[in-house]
Every structure is written in structure tokens, then in C-alpha cells.
Write a protein that holds these residues in place. Sequence first.
Motif, PDB file in Angstrom:
ATOM      1  N   ARG A 178      35.008  48.365  45.411  1.00 14.52           N
ATOM      2  CA  ARG A 178      36.220  49.046  45.868  1.00 14.52           C
ATOM      3  C   ARG A 178      36.212  49.197  47.394  1.00 14.52           C
ATOM      4  N   ARG A 179      35.078  49.591  47.948  1.00  7.72           N
ATOM      5  CA  ARG A 179      34.975  49.736  49.408  1.00  7.72           C
ATOM      6  C   ARG A 179      35.204  48.387  50.098  1.00  7.72           C
ATOM      7  N   LEU A 180      34.572  47.340  49.573  1.00  6.53           N
ATOM      8  CA  LEU A 180      34.710  46.017  50.180  1.00  6.53           C
ATOM      9  C   LEU A 180      36.134  45.483  50.072  1.00  6.53           C
ATOM     10  N   ALA A 181      36.821  45.792  48.988  1.00  8.31           N
ATOM     11  CA  ALA A 181      38.197  45.317  48.826  1.00  8.31           C
ATOM     12  C   ALA A 181      39.086  45.845  49.945  1.00  8.31           C
ATOM     13  N   VAL A 182      38.836  47.069  50.366  1.00  8.07           N
ATOM     14  CA  VAL A 182      39.620  47.664  51.442  1.00  8.07           C
ATOM     15  C   VAL A 182      39.159  47.145  52.800  1.00  8.07           C
ATOM     16  N   GLU A 183      37.841  47.058  53.002  1.00 11.42           N
ATOM     17  CA  GLU A 183      37.290  46.650  54.293  1.00 11.42           C
ATOM     18  C   GLU A 183      37.459  45.155  54.571  1.00 11.42           C
ATOM     19  N   VAL A 184      37.152  44.328  53.570  1.00  6.38           N
ATOM     20  CA  VAL A 184      37.104  42.879  53.764  1.00  6.38           C
ATOM     21  C   VAL A 184      38.425  42.198  53.418  1.00  6.38           C
ATOM     22  N   ARG A 185      39.160  42.763  52.456  1.00  2.00           N
ATOM     23  CA  ARG A 185      40.418  42.182  51.980  1.00  2.00           C
ATOM     24  C   ARG A 185      40.202  40.729  51.540  1.00  2.00           C
ATOM     25  N   PRO A 186      39.407  40.528  50.477  1.00  2.00           N
ATOM     26  CA  PRO A 186      39.041  39.169  50.052  1.00  2.00           C
ATOM     27  C   PRO A 186      40.241  38.353  49.567  1.00  2.00           C
ATOM     28  N   ALA A 187      40.086  37.055  49.656  1.00  2.00           N
ATOM     29  CA  ALA A 187      41.123  36.138  49.179  1.00  2.00           C
ATOM     30  C   ALA A 187      41.054  35.957  47.670  1.00  2.00           C
ATOM     31  N   LEU A 188      39.920  36.343  47.060  1.00  4.56           N
ATOM     32  CA  LEU A 188      39.679  36.098  45.637  1.00  4.56           C
ATOM     33  C   LEU A 188      38.611  37.062  45.140  1.00  4.56           C
ATOM     34  N   TYR A 189      38.766  37.538  43.914  1.00  2.00           N
ATOM     35  CA  TYR A 189      37.739  38.359  43.259  1.00  2.00           C
ATOM     36  C   TYR A 189      37.122  37.554  42.118  1.00  2.00           C
ATOM     37  N   ILE A 190      35.807  37.558  42.018  1.00  2.00           N
ATOM     38  CA  ILE A 190      35.109  36.992  40.866  1.00  2.00           C
ATOM     39  C   ILE A 190      34.290  38.123  40.275  1.00  2.00           C
ATOM     40  N   LEU A 191      34.616  38.508  39.039  1.00  2.00           N
ATOM     41  CA  LEU A 191      34.013  39.677  38.415  1.00  2.00           C
ATOM     42  C   LEU A 191      33.461  39.355  37.040  1.00  2.00           C
ATOM     43  N   THR A 206      38.758  46.796  34.137  1.00  2.00           N
ATOM     44  CA  THR A 206      39.185  48.002  34.848  1.00  2.00           C
ATOM     45  C   THR A 206      39.032  47.810  36.346  1.00  2.00           C
ATOM     46  N   LEU A 207      37.910  47.240  36.747  1.00  2.00           N
ATOM     47  CA  LEU A 207      37.675  46.998  38.167  1.00  2.00           C
ATOM     48  C   LEU A 207      38.680  45.995  38.722  1.00  2.00           C
ATOM     49  N   ALA A 208      38.994  44.960  37.969  1.00  2.00           N
ATOM     50  CA  ALA A 208      39.983  43.971  38.415  1.00  2.00           C
ATOM     51  C   ALA A 208      41.328  44.645  38.687  1.00  2.00           C
ATOM     52  N   GLN A 209      41.741  45.513  37.804  1.00  2.00           N
ATOM     53  CA  GLN A 209      43.013  46.215  37.981  1.00  2.00           C
ATOM     54  C   GLN A 209      42.972  47.126  39.206  1.00  2.00           C
ATOM     55  N   THR A 210      41.847  47.808  39.394  1.00  2.00           N
ATOM     56  CA  THR A 210      41.688  48.696  40.547  1.00  2.00           C
ATOM     57  C   THR A 210      41.698  47.903  41.849  1.00  2.00           C
ATOM     58  N   LEU A 211      40.930  46.825  41.890  1.00  2.00           N
ATOM     59  CA  LEU A 211      40.833  46.037  43.121  1.00  2.00           C
ATOM     60  C   LEU A 211      42.163  45.402  43.499  1.00  2.00           C
ATOM     61  N   THR A 212      42.869  44.862  42.525  1.00  2.00           N
ATOM     62  CA  THR A 212      44.146  44.211  42.848  1.00  2.00           C
ATOM     63  C   THR A 212      45.206  45.231  43.252  1.00  2.00           C
ATOM     64  N   ALA A 213      45.051  46.484  42.817  1.00  2.00           N
ATOM     65  CA  ALA A 213      45.950  47.536  43.287  1.00  2.00           C
ATOM     66  C   ALA A 213      45.645  47.893  44.747  1.00  2.00           C
ATOM     67  N   LEU A 214      44.352  47.851  45.125  1.00  2.00           N
ATOM     68  CA  LEU A 214      43.956  48.134  46.503  1.00  2.00           C
ATOM     69  C   LEU A 214      44.303  46.994  47.443  1.00  2.00           C
ATOM     70  N   HIS A 215      44.059  45.776  46.973  1.00  2.00           N
ATOM     71  CA  HIS A 215      44.331  44.576  47.769  1.00  2.00           C
ATOM     72  C   HIS A 215      44.610  43.420  46.810  1.00  2.00           C
ATOM     73  N   ALA A 235      44.890  40.033  45.093  1.00  2.00           N
ATOM     74  CA  ALA A 235      44.241  38.729  45.235  1.00  2.00           C
ATOM     75  C   ALA A 235      43.998  38.184  43.835  1.00  2.00           C
ATOM     76  N   PRO A 236      43.882  36.868  43.694  1.00  2.00           N
ATOM     77  CA  PRO A 236      43.581  36.296  42.379  1.00  2.00           C
ATOM     78  C   PRO A 236      42.242  36.813  41.846  1.00  2.00           C
ATOM     79  N   VAL A 237      42.143  36.881  40.519  1.00  2.00           N
ATOM     80  CA  VAL A 237      40.936  37.372  39.856  1.00  2.00           C
ATOM     81  C   VAL A 237      40.413  36.304  38.905  1.00  2.00           C
ATOM     82  N   ILE A 238      39.108  36.058  38.983  1.00  2.00           N
ATOM     83  CA  ILE A 238      38.419  35.222  38.004  1.00  2.00           C
ATOM     84  C   ILE A 238      37.432  36.125  37.285  1.00  2.00           C
ATOM     85  N   LEU A 239      37.595  36.242  35.976  1.00  2.00           N
ATOM     86  CA  LEU A 239      36.681  37.040  35.157  1.00  2.00           C
ATOM     87  C   LEU A 239      35.647  36.126  34.530  1.00  2.00           C
ATOM     88  N   VAL A 240      34.402  36.591  34.475  1.00  2.00           N
ATOM     89  CA  VAL A 240      33.291  35.817  33.932  1.00  2.00           C
ATOM     90  C   VAL A 240      32.641  36.620  32.816  1.00  2.00           C
TER      91      VAL A 240
END
Length: 85
Positions: free
Chosen positions: A9-22, A33-42, A44-49
Motif C-alpha cells: 500500500r505504501r509503495l503504491a502511493v510512493e512509486v505509482r507502479p505501472a503494473l501490480y503482480i500479486l 483484497t489487496l488488488a482492490q485496495t491498490l487499484t483504488a490508491l493508484h 494499474a493493471p493487476v496480474i494475480l498469481v
Amino acid sequence: LADSGEQARRLAVEVRPALYILDLDLPDVGGLTLAQTLTALHPAPVILVSAYAEAVPSDALHYTYLAKPLDPDHVARTIQCSLAG
């Protein structure tokens, strides 16, 4: 790279990534849950593993999903497609 949901969550705000891999199975918070939280903060596309193909919840189907074990070439293609929109 984050070791916890809180750090992600901290990195999503600080770094503003182009993509999340979770991973769906995180130690402190569910990956969906984290994917939903992160995309609300910033947004970006999400890849779930996950190691369990049947573990992907139906409400996660709008995210890209990769099953373990991961094939590096497939991961690279998936990342390229996700970033291309």
C-alpha cells in the motif's frame, strides 16, 4: 517488491507502479483484497498469481490470472499485454 500488504500500500502511493503482480495467498492480506485496495490508491493493471487454479474467486475474473509454476516467457508476454492495455 513488497513483503507485506502494508508495504505494498505504501509503495503504491510512493512509486505509482505501472503494473501490480500479486499472489492470491499472502501472509497478511488476501491478494484479491489487496488488488482492490491498490487499484483504488493508484489504478494499474493487476496480474494475480496462485498455485491453485481453482482458487481464483469469481470476483477476480476481471484481473489477469497466472497459475504456478510460472513459465518466464508466458509471464513476460502477460506483462507486455497487460501494459499495452
